[in-house]
Design an enzyme around this catalytic site. Structure first.
Site, PDB file in Angstrom:
ATOM      1  N   GLN A 197      37.908  46.175  36.198  1.00  0.00           N
ATOM      2  CA  GLN A 197      38.770  46.609  37.297  1.00  0.00           C
ATOM      3  C   GLN A 197      40.188  46.866  36.800  1.00  0.00           C
ATOM      4  O   GLN A 197      40.721  46.131  35.980  1.00  0.00           O
ATOM      5  CB  GLN A 197      38.796  45.549  38.392  1.00  0.00           C
ATOM      6  CG  GLN A 197      37.451  45.309  39.068  1.00  0.00           C
ATOM      7  CD  GLN A 197      37.516  44.186  40.079  1.00  0.00           C
ATOM      8  OE1 GLN A 197      38.577  43.820  40.560  1.00  0.00           O
ATOM      9  NE2 GLN A 197      36.362  43.633  40.424  1.00  0.00           N
ATOM     10  N   ARG A 209      47.004  30.157  39.237  1.00  0.00           N
ATOM     11  CA  ARG A 209      45.868  29.490  38.599  1.00  0.00           C
ATOM     12  C   ARG A 209      46.298  28.195  37.920  1.00  0.00           C
ATOM     13  O   ARG A 209      45.522  27.236  37.846  1.00  0.00           O
ATOM     14  CB  ARG A 209      45.179  30.436  37.620  1.00  0.00           C
ATOM     15  CG  ARG A 209      44.401  31.553  38.314  1.00  0.00           C
ATOM     16  CD  ARG A 209      43.519  32.316  37.360  1.00  0.00           C
ATOM     17  NE  ARG A 209      44.251  33.244  36.527  1.00  0.00           N
ATOM     18  CZ  ARG A 209      44.347  34.548  36.748  1.00  0.00           C
ATOM     19  NH1 ARG A 209      43.776  35.088  37.819  1.00  0.00           N
ATOM     20  NH2 ARG A 209      45.005  35.334  35.911  1.00  0.00           N
ATOM     21  N   ASP A 247      30.951  37.669  43.340  1.00  0.00           N
ATOM     22  CA  ASP A 247      31.522  38.999  43.155  1.00  0.00           C
ATOM     23  C   ASP A 247      30.425  40.034  43.397  1.00  0.00           C
ATOM     24  O   ASP A 247      29.232  39.734  43.233  1.00  0.00           O
ATOM     25  CB  ASP A 247      32.107  39.160  41.747  1.00  0.00           C
ATOM     26  CG  ASP A 247      33.167  40.245  41.678  1.00  0.00           C
ATOM     27  OD1 ASP A 247      34.367  39.911  41.780  1.00  0.00           O
ATOM     28  OD2 ASP A 247      32.807  41.431  41.559  1.00  0.00           O
ATOM     29  N   ALA A 274      31.198  39.588  49.570  1.00  0.00           N
ATOM     30  CA  ALA A 274      31.697  38.217  49.728  1.00  0.00           C
ATOM     31  C   ALA A 274      31.268  37.576  51.048  1.00  0.00           C
ATOM     32  O   ALA A 274      30.764  36.441  51.054  1.00  0.00           O
ATOM     33  CB  ALA A 274      33.216  38.212  49.610  1.00  0.00           C
ATOM     34  N   ASP A 294      40.405  35.157  46.788  1.00  0.00           N
ATOM     35  CA  ASP A 294      41.396  36.035  46.148  1.00  0.00           C
ATOM     36  C   ASP A 294      40.890  37.478  46.176  1.00  0.00           C
ATOM     37  O   ASP A 294      40.498  38.038  45.147  1.00  0.00           O
ATOM     38  CB  ASP A 294      41.640  35.559  44.705  1.00  0.00           C
ATOM     39  CG  ASP A 294      42.695  36.383  43.985  1.00  0.00           C
ATOM     40  OD1 ASP A 294      43.469  37.075  44.661  1.00  0.00           O
ATOM     41  OD2 ASP A 294      42.734  36.341  42.744  1.00  0.00           O
ATOM     42  N   CYS A 334      47.109  40.155  48.200  1.00  0.00           N
ATOM     43  CA  CYS A 334      47.965  41.030  47.404  1.00  0.00           C
ATOM     44  C   CYS A 334      48.331  42.289  48.188  1.00  0.00           C
ATOM     45  O   CYS A 334      48.790  43.273  47.613  1.00  0.00           O
ATOM     46  CB  CYS A 334      47.288  41.394  46.081  1.00  0.00           C
ATOM     47  SG  CYS A 334      45.724  42.251  46.264  1.00  0.00           S
TER      48      CYS A 334
END
Length: 390
Positions: A197, A209, A247, A274, A294, A334
């Site tokens: 990605q 993290r 994922d 997800a 996330d 994000c």
């Protein structure tokens, strides 16, 4: 050099330190820009003709101008790029013990339209504007002089290029492997820069993290939107007894297994969307002590706010259902168009609906290699909440 004049009072944002010029701010009567090649270097001036600086222009884009420097007599050449890159490098070398970081973060490093991730002697570069595309020879020359990489991968496949009227392409210069090595806080990883990605790794979550240190020991950890397992493997290094990754990408999960094995651990993987996987795990009666949510940006444009907000809510709702008593939820966004206060409101609402008591323990943002430009709010985009669900 072309001089582009702005309308009256439209210079205020630039004088305050911003770097962007919109098409409706340009006095096209005084300085018509139709027909100017996209990406052309120009001087920007206020309505009185006073030069505000040098940048580049794309007449076909709404966000049509970006300022490179406020110095009217600057020369945008290899030396200019070298100085900007050296300044960016000085910051990263001061903060990071190994050469693994975002080397250039666009506007925040005074290089709008340029992103560079460094994996020691391999660079992944994205040119997101027509201006930077035209300046590509200078960019590559300066990067070679400053960092002396053995290989550069140009991954010019972002949606931003389409807005700029640019095509997508990938280009390899020198020796660029499919997978590169990196180190984050002493933990070794491999990142698939060719098929993975974006630029191959998400350096922006480094500090968040690190926060796992306080919560992972003896815990069962679920990493949702795991990509190559960065959160999960870091948790294992901090003492987690079980780690699992969710994922939709097989490549990502295969990479997560490699990264777990690289550090002496095993990871359970779950491939799929997800929400579907979380519901299935709940149906199986699974419980975790730490759940990390996330996701990628779910609100890319302002008009996506309602749908994106509901998606964030649904994800956190399912994550809360999988948390053991006194479990830790790490929830991230994000999306620039989601305020931290809105994510906090979602977390509170979903916790109350589940009959759980929410405590916010820590809040985080992007790491230092993604510095915030104080005049450009869009450069501050990452939100992270560490919560306890009693």
């Amino acid at each position: 050099m072309l001089t582009v004049k702005l309308k009256k009072n439209e210079d205020r944002r630039l004088r305050a330190g911003h770097l962007w010029i919109y098409s409706n701010e340009i006095d096209i009567t005084e300085t018509p820009i139709k027909g100017v090649e996209a990406g052309t270097l120009c001087r920007f001036a206020d309505t009185r003709g006073k030069i505000l600086g040098i940048g580049y222009i794309n007449p076909t884009a709404l966000l049509c101008g970006r300022l490179l420097t406020g110095k009217a007599d600057a020369t945008i050449d290899v030396g200019w790029f070298q100085r900007r890159l050296q300044s960016a490098l000085n910051l990263r070398k001061r903060v990071y013990p190994t050469p693994h970081y975002r080397m250039v973060f666009g506007d925040s490093d005074g290089l709008p339209g340029l992103v560079v991730d460094r994996y020691d002697d391999v660079l992944v570069v994205q040119l997101t504007t027509a201006g930077m595309e035209l300046l590509k020879p200078l960019v590559l020359d300066a990067l070679t002089r400053v960092l002396k990489p053995r290989g550069i991968l140009l991954r010019n496949d972002t949606s931003a290029r389409e807005i700029e009227g640019l095509s997508s392409y990938e280009e390899v210069i020198g020796d660029v492997p499919e997978v590169v090595d990196l180190v984050e806080s002493g933990v070794a990883f491999k990142a698939p820069i060719r098929g993975g990605q974006k630029t191959g790794w998400f350096y922006d979550q480094h500090l968040n993290r690190d926060r796992l240190d306080s919560y992972s020991k003896g815990s069962r950890v679920l990493d949702v939107f795991s990509y190559v397992g960065a959160w999960a493997v870091r948790a294992a290094r901090f003492g987690a007894t079980e780690i699992a990754c969710v994922d939709s990408s097989k490549l990502a999960l295969d990479s997560a297994k490699v990264n777990a094995e690289l550090n002496g651990f095993t990871v359970e993987t779950h491939q799929g969307e997800a929400l579907d996987v979380l519901k299935r795990l709940r149906g199986e009666g699974k419980l975790y002590d730490v759940v990390v949510v996330d996701p990628p940006a779910l609100i890319k444009r302002k008009r996506d706010t309602d749908a994106g907000t509901e998606h964030y809510a649904a994800l956190n709702r399912q994550a809360i259902q999988l948390l053991a008593p006194d479990g830790i939820l790490i929830s991230c966004s994000c999306s620039f168009h989601m305020e931290a206060s809105e994510l906090q409101r979602i977390l509170l609402r979903e916790a109350r609906a589940a009959g759980r008591r929410l405590q916010i323990l820590e809040q985080g943002g992007q790491a230092q290699d993604h510095p915030v430009h104080p005049a450009i709010p869009e450069t501050k985009y990452l939100k992270s909440f560490v919560c306890r669900l009693a």
